[in-house]
Motif scaffolding. Structure first.
Motif, PDB file in Angstrom:
ATOM      1  N   ARG A 168      14.883  -6.998  -5.883  1.00 22.78           N
ATOM      2  CA  ARG A 168      14.124  -8.179  -6.294  1.00 22.78           C
ATOM      3  C   ARG A 168      12.625  -7.898  -6.294  1.00 22.78           C
ATOM      4  NH1 ARG A 168      17.326 -10.854  -2.536  1.00 22.78           N
ATOM      5  NH2 ARG A 168      15.528 -11.662  -1.365  1.00 22.78           N
ATOM      6  N   LEU A 169      12.152  -7.197  -5.269  1.00 21.68           N
ATOM      7  CA  LEU A 169      10.720  -6.883  -5.191  1.00 21.68           C
ATOM      8  C   LEU A 169      10.284  -5.945  -6.306  1.00 21.68           C
ATOM      9  CD1 LEU A 169      10.260  -6.447  -1.333  1.00 21.68           C
ATOM     10  CD2 LEU A 169       9.320  -8.275  -2.760  1.00 21.68           C
ATOM     11  N   ALA A 170      11.178  -5.045  -6.725  1.00 26.45           N
ATOM     12  CA  ALA A 170      10.830  -4.115  -7.804  1.00 26.45           C
ATOM     13  C   ALA A 170      10.511  -4.874  -9.083  1.00 26.45           C
ATOM     14  CB  ALA A 170      11.966  -3.131  -8.036  1.00 26.45           C
ATOM     15  N   PHE A 171      11.273  -5.913  -9.381  1.00 26.48           N
ATOM     16  CA  PHE A 171      11.039  -6.673 -10.612  1.00 26.48           C
ATOM     17  C   PHE A 171       9.868  -7.639 -10.471  1.00 26.48           C
ATOM     18  CE2 PHE A 171      15.251  -5.022 -11.413  1.00 26.48           C
ATOM     19  CZ  PHE A 171      15.183  -4.712 -12.767  1.00 26.48           C
ATOM     20  N   ALA A 172       9.767  -8.310  -9.316  1.00 31.43           N
ATOM     21  CA  ALA A 172       8.615  -9.188  -9.094  1.00 31.43           C
ATOM     22  C   ALA A 172       7.324  -8.370  -9.045  1.00 31.43           C
ATOM     23  CB  ALA A 172       8.794  -9.973  -7.795  1.00 31.43           C
ATOM     24  N   GLY A 173       7.385  -7.216  -8.406  1.00 30.23           N
ATOM     25  CA  GLY A 173       6.214  -6.362  -8.298  1.00 30.23           C
ATOM     26  C   GLY A 173       5.800  -5.745  -9.620  1.00 30.23           C
ATOM     27  N   ALA A 174       6.769  -5.537 -10.519  1.00 31.16           N
ATOM     28  CA  ALA A 174       6.435  -4.973 -11.834  1.00 31.16           C
ATOM     29  C   ALA A 174       5.492  -5.904 -12.588  1.00 31.16           C
ATOM     30  CB  ALA A 174       7.725  -4.752 -12.639  1.00 31.16           C
ATOM     31  N   GLY A 175       5.779  -7.197 -12.532  1.00 38.36           N
ATOM     32  CA  GLY A 175       4.883  -8.157 -13.177  1.00 38.36           C
ATOM     33  C   GLY A 175       3.525  -8.196 -12.514  1.00 38.36           C
ATOM     34  N   LEU A 176       3.513  -8.092 -11.182  1.00 42.01           N
ATOM     35  CA  LEU A 176       2.253  -8.085 -10.454  1.00 42.01           C
ATOM     36  C   LEU A 176       1.408  -6.881 -10.829  1.00 42.01           C
ATOM     37  CD1 LEU A 176       0.357  -9.070  -8.159  1.00 42.01           C
ATOM     38  CD2 LEU A 176       1.756  -7.705  -6.586  1.00 42.01           C
ATOM     39  N   LEU A 177       2.028  -5.702 -10.923  1.00 44.39           N
ATOM     40  CA  LEU A 177       1.279  -4.494 -11.258  1.00 44.39           C
ATOM     41  C   LEU A 177       0.705  -4.586 -12.672  1.00 44.39           C
ATOM     42  CD1 LEU A 177       0.364  -1.666 -10.390  1.00 44.39           C
ATOM     43  CD2 LEU A 177       2.514  -0.777 -11.306  1.00 44.39           C
ATOM     44  N   ALA A 178       1.510  -5.069 -13.622  1.00 46.94           N
ATOM     45  CA  ALA A 178       1.019  -5.219 -14.996  1.00 46.94           C
ATOM     46  C   ALA A 178      -0.156  -6.188 -15.047  1.00 46.94           C
ATOM     47  CB  ALA A 178       2.154  -5.683 -15.903  1.00 46.94           C
ATOM     48  N   ALA A 179      -0.046  -7.308 -14.326  1.00 47.98           N
ATOM     49  CA  ALA A 179      -1.142  -8.284 -14.304  1.00 47.98           C
ATOM     50  C   ALA A 179      -2.386  -7.711 -13.628  1.00 47.98           C
ATOM     51  CB  ALA A 179      -0.684  -9.546 -13.577  1.00 47.98           C
ATOM     52  N   THR A 180      -2.178  -6.872 -12.602  1.00 50.77           N
ATOM     53  CA  THR A 180      -3.307  -6.242 -11.920  1.00 50.77           C
ATOM     54  C   THR A 180      -4.057  -5.304 -12.857  1.00 50.77           C
ATOM     55  OG1 THR A 180      -2.216  -6.394  -9.758  1.00 50.77           O
ATOM     56  CG2 THR A 180      -3.963  -4.750  -9.995  1.00 50.77           C
ATOM     57  N   VAL A 181      -3.323  -4.498 -13.606  1.00 48.80           N
ATOM     58  CA  VAL A 181      -3.959  -3.586 -14.557  1.00 48.80           C
ATOM     59  C   VAL A 181      -4.728  -4.385 -15.617  1.00 48.80           C
ATOM     60  CG1 VAL A 181      -3.517  -1.840 -16.329  1.00 48.80           C
ATOM     61  CG2 VAL A 181      -2.308  -1.732 -14.142  1.00 48.80           C
ATOM     62  N   ASP A 182      -4.150  -5.480 -16.095  1.00 52.17           N
ATOM     63  CA  ASP A 182      -4.856  -6.341 -17.060  1.00 52.17           C
ATOM     64  C   ASP A 182      -6.158  -6.867 -16.468  1.00 52.17           C
ATOM     65  OD1 ASP A 182      -2.753  -5.972 -18.788  1.00 52.17           O
ATOM     66  OD2 ASP A 182      -1.896  -7.982 -18.520  1.00 52.17           O
TER      67      ASP A 182
END
Length: 310
Positions: A168-182
């Protein structure tokens, strides 16, 4: 921005997929650990991140060590603006950290500064935490000590294993990482130093750490089993051989068993702990495949008064 993504295991693939799907940035290359032997034949196998990158037609870099001159030279040639990282598995030297203008941004599966280290999900479950999450932070030379860009939270459910929670954290964190890079690219996101209070460490959990103590309370035994599943696997001994416990469930009204004492019925197997009993649901005997505990108990014919752990 031009990105070089660093990651190795399956848990890092959702983040790579999120960055590829965003369409906003160019993933120019992937850095991953070298191919490793796997399976009975010990054949060299590429990491899940390497396999995904090859499918996407992305250059894959597999340095034996991130300080290798050839790797550093190629990284300079690519010239990334930022390097997102998820479970890469090797320490990055200062010379590598200095190459991208916006540094290396790590997705870590805890709410920093809690559970810095290699096994944050396992330790959160074993400690009985009710809430955990993921954080993105700028990598420094210290252990997970860099300033934090953002977090997401996640409830730890009563039956979560480390595999369940990490997925679950892998998928929630994927969105967080993408938003962080943005946010780094458009200048709207600034990293905030971690607080000095609340630091806890999560070193790798080895096989000896996963040895169960049935003198501990039932909730502790349950958390140890869940936290160590699937790896390294919580274990005890029975008749001198190792027995892995894959799933147990606390049974508060079973108070008649001494710590480690086993009681087997037709369809249920119970063991005593320092508080009350636990039901053994799935086990794996040494050299055997996982099986239902009731089937295992019928096969070994448990005698009266026999115990787990000797």
């Amino acid at each position: 921005m031009k990105l070089v993504f660093a990651g190795t295991p399956e848990v890092a693939v959702p983040a790579l997929d999120a960055l590829l799907a965003s369409g906003r940035h160019e993933v120019a290359a992937v850095v991953t650990r070298p191919d490793a032997p796997a399976g009975r034949g010990r054949r060299l196998v590429a990491s899940p991140v390497a396999e995904r990158a090859e499918e996407a037609g992305i250059e894959v870099l597999k340095p034996a060590k991130p300080k290798d001159p050839e790797f550093l030279e190629r990284l300079r040639e690519i010239g990334p603006d930022c390097c997102p990282v998820v479970a890469y598995g090797a320490l990055l030297p200062r010379v590598a950290l200095d190459i991208p203008a916006h540094g290396w941004v790590n997705l870590h599966f805890s709410l920093l500064p809690a559970w810095r280290g290699a096994a944050p999900v396992q330790h959160a479950i074993m400690a009985g935490d009710e809430i955990t999450g993921a954080s993105t932070f700028l990598i420094e030379e210290g252990l997970d000590s860099g300033p934090v860009y953002g977090t997401v939270t996640e409830e730890i459910r009563a039956t979560d294993t480390s595999r369940d929670l990490l997925t679950r954290l892998a998928f929630a964190g994927a969105g967080l990482l993408a938003a962080t890079v943005d946010g780094i690219e458009d200048g709207t996101l600034k990293a905030v130093p971690q607080p000095a209070d609340g630091i806890s460490l999560a070193p790798k959990v080895n096989v000896e750490d996963a040895h169960l103590d049935f003198g501990a309370p039932a909730l502790r035994v349950d958390r140890m089993v869940r936290g160590c599943t699937p790896a390294p696997g919580a274990w005890t001994t029975f008749r001198g051989e190792r027995l892995k416990l894959i799933q147990v469930a606390p049974v508060p009204d079973r108070t008649d068993l001494a710590p480690g004492q086993i009681a087997a019925g037709k369809n249920n197997v119970y063991a005593g702990t320092g508080s009350h009993g636990v039901e053994l649901l799935w086990v794996q005997a040494q050299g055997k495949k996982p099986m239902r505990a009731a089937d295992w108990a019928r096969g070994v014919r448990i005698g009266e008064g026999e115990r787990l752990g000797g």
